[in-house]
Design a protein around this motif. Structure first.
Motif, PDB file in Angstrom:
ATOM      1  N   SER A  33      -1.681  -7.208  -4.512  1.00 58.80           N
ATOM      2  CA  SER A  33      -2.353  -6.534  -3.370  1.00 58.80           C
ATOM      3  C   SER A  33      -3.770  -6.710  -3.624  1.00 58.80           C
ATOM      4  CB  SER A  33      -1.966  -5.545  -3.135  1.00 58.80           C
ATOM      5  OG  SER A  33      -2.454  -4.903  -1.684  1.00 58.80           O
ATOM      6  N   GLN A  34      -4.414  -6.461  -4.875  1.00 57.64           N
ATOM      7  CA  GLN A  34      -5.917  -6.415  -4.910  1.00 57.64           C
ATOM      8  C   GLN A  34      -6.297  -7.839  -5.059  1.00 57.64           C
ATOM      9  OE1 GLN A  34      -6.614  -3.998  -8.118  1.00 57.64           O
ATOM     10  NE2 GLN A  34      -5.729  -1.985  -6.997  1.00 57.64           N
ATOM     11  N   GLY A  72       0.886  -1.281   0.147  1.00 54.35           N
ATOM     12  CA  GLY A  72      -0.044  -0.178   0.090  1.00 54.35           C
ATOM     13  C   GLY A  72       0.876   1.310   0.132  1.00 54.35           C
ATOM     14  N   LEU A  73       2.139   1.223  -0.370  1.00 51.82           N
ATOM     15  CA  LEU A  73       2.925   2.510  -0.233  1.00 51.82           C
ATOM     16  C   LEU A  73       3.447   2.784  -1.765  1.00 51.82           C
ATOM     17  CD1 LEU A  73       5.461   1.424   2.594  1.00 51.82           C
ATOM     18  CD2 LEU A  73       3.337   3.124   2.880  1.00 51.82           C
ATOM     19  N   GLY A  74       2.700   2.265  -2.725  1.00 54.80           N
ATOM     20  CA  GLY A  74       3.127   2.559  -3.984  1.00 54.80           C
ATOM     21  C   GLY A  74       2.276   3.867  -4.563  1.00 54.80           C
ATOM     22  N   THR A  75       2.104   3.763  -5.826  1.00 56.71           N
ATOM     23  CA  THR A  75       1.350   4.956  -6.462  1.00 56.71           C
ATOM     24  C   THR A  75       0.023   5.101  -6.279  1.00 56.71           C
ATOM     25  OG1 THR A  75       0.934   3.708  -8.565  1.00 56.71           O
ATOM     26  CG2 THR A  75       3.110   5.123  -8.455  1.00 56.71           C
ATOM     27  N   VAL A  76      -0.676   6.278  -6.437  1.00 64.03           N
ATOM     28  CA  VAL A  76      -2.129   6.329  -6.067  1.00 64.03           C
ATOM     29  C   VAL A  76      -2.629   6.706  -7.333  1.00 64.03           C
ATOM     30  CG1 VAL A  76      -3.731   7.520  -4.726  1.00 64.03           C
ATOM     31  CG2 VAL A  76      -1.637   7.081  -3.799  1.00 64.03           C
ATOM     32  N   SER A  77      -3.014   5.832  -8.082  1.00 70.34           N
ATOM     33  CA  SER A  77      -3.673   5.893  -9.315  1.00 70.34           C
ATOM     34  C   SER A  77      -4.984   4.927  -9.743  1.00 70.34           C
ATOM     35  CB  SER A  77      -2.869   5.597 -10.474  1.00 70.34           C
ATOM     36  OG  SER A  77      -3.315   5.788 -11.850  1.00 70.34           O
ATOM     37  N   GLU A  78      -5.837   5.376 -10.547  1.00 69.86           N
ATOM     38  CA  GLU A  78      -6.776   4.113 -10.916  1.00 69.86           C
ATOM     39  C   GLU A  78      -6.379   3.114 -11.587  1.00 69.86           C
ATOM     40  OE1 GLU A  78      -8.372   6.869 -14.653  1.00 69.86           O
ATOM     41  OE2 GLU A  78      -9.717   6.528 -13.197  1.00 69.86           O
TER      42      GLU A  78
END
Length: 303
Positions: free
Chosen positions: A259-260, A244-250
């Motif tokens: 992870s998902q 959960g520390l990666g990029t924030v994107s759709e």
């Protein structure tokens, strides 16, 4: 007596023939190994080139939009309509993997470039200047190397928060000590060579000596290390995204896809499997390319 002399001559001739045959077989085996290694490197290069094409023009290759939610195909297994299946939103996994290549490769290449530049500059300065400069820089690198690279990247990413620049900075910072030590070791071995002393005696400036005589001869090991480090950077970036520390994107990258999909392993194994295969394939490919580069650039290894 003549018979004994004839037998000795025949024995020597047979021994010479056996030696020639053994040498010929050894040469043929070496050539086969070289061709096999070259073939693997060629296949690895083709795979990396294909992934780069995915990253540059994903819209030309992906069958669906990465944000298209097909509610009538939720958690569909791999089939003719969706080659790699769909996720819990009905998104096509193949399209997600293709679009996620851009962010994953951007993390890998950017972090390697930043790490090579920062570590190379520090290592070159320490190796060429020597003295207290060398001591201070290398002791700082030693302190950083006492912390595992993944743990250091995790700590930096957690402190800075999610985001592409932050994850690149975290991975690059963790790789700086390795590049600095390799560059410093190469320059220390070169700075006392005769042609370096001759250039100084002719009045060449330190910058000219470094740029024209030292860096071209010291950069090969760093280049090989950077090639192999590219796979490690991709792997570390995927791990940070997984946490959960990666990029924030759709559009998630490969690590975020893992992870998902981890909560659906028992009912939809394909959500995690194919992003994981993409990461594994890329890491293996760049390692094969790095090994081939090492053999090409280091005559002691290729001998």
């Amino acid at each position: 007596m003549k018979a004994l002399f004839g037998i000795a001559t025949v024995n020597r001739r047979d021994a010479a023939n056996h030696a020639l045959q053994a040498e010929s077989q050894g040469w043929k085996k070496q050539k086969r190994q070289q061709w096999f290694s070259l073939l693997l490197a060629g296949l690895a290069s083709a795979l990396v080139a294909l992934l780069i094409v995915f990253a540059l023009v994903p819209q030309w290759i992906a069958p669906y939009s990465p944000t298209a939610m097909m509610t009538d195909r939720i958690l569909q297994p791999p089939g003719t309509a969706n080659w790699l299946g769909t996720d819990y939103f009905g998104r096509d996994i193949l399209s997600l993997v293709i679009y996620g290549t851009r962010v994953s490769l951007l993390i890998g290449f950017s972090s390697v470039l930043a790490g090579v530049l920062a570590g190379g500059i520090l290592g070159a300065l320490a190796g060429y200047a020597g003295g207290w400069t060398d001591t201070i820089i290398m002791r700082m690198m030693d302190i950083l190397m006492t912390i595992p690279g993944v743990l250091l990247a995790l700590a930096i990413a957690a402190a800075l928060g999610p985001g592409l620049p932050n994850i690149v900075l975290a991975i690059a910072a963790a790789s700086i000590p390795g590049y600095a030590r390799v560059m410093r070791g190469g320059i220390v071995g070169l700075r006392t060579r005769g042609y370096i002393e001759s250039a100084r005696a002719l009045g060449a400036s330190n910058w000219h000596v470094i740029r024209r005589h030292i860096l071209p001869n010291a950069v090969s090991p760093v280049l090989v290390m950077a090639t192999i480090g590219l796979g490690s950077s991709i792997l570390t970036g995927a791990g940070l995204s997984f946490l959960g520390l990666g990029t924030v994107s759709e559009i998630p990258d490969w690590g975020a896809l893992l992870s998902q999909g981890r909560g659906y392993l028992t009912v939809a194994w394909w959500i995690c499997t194919f992003p994981g295969l993409a990461i594994t394939s890329f890491v293996l490919a760049v390692n094969l390319i790095g090994d081939e580069l090492r053999d090409r650039l280091d005559p002691r290894v290729g001998a």
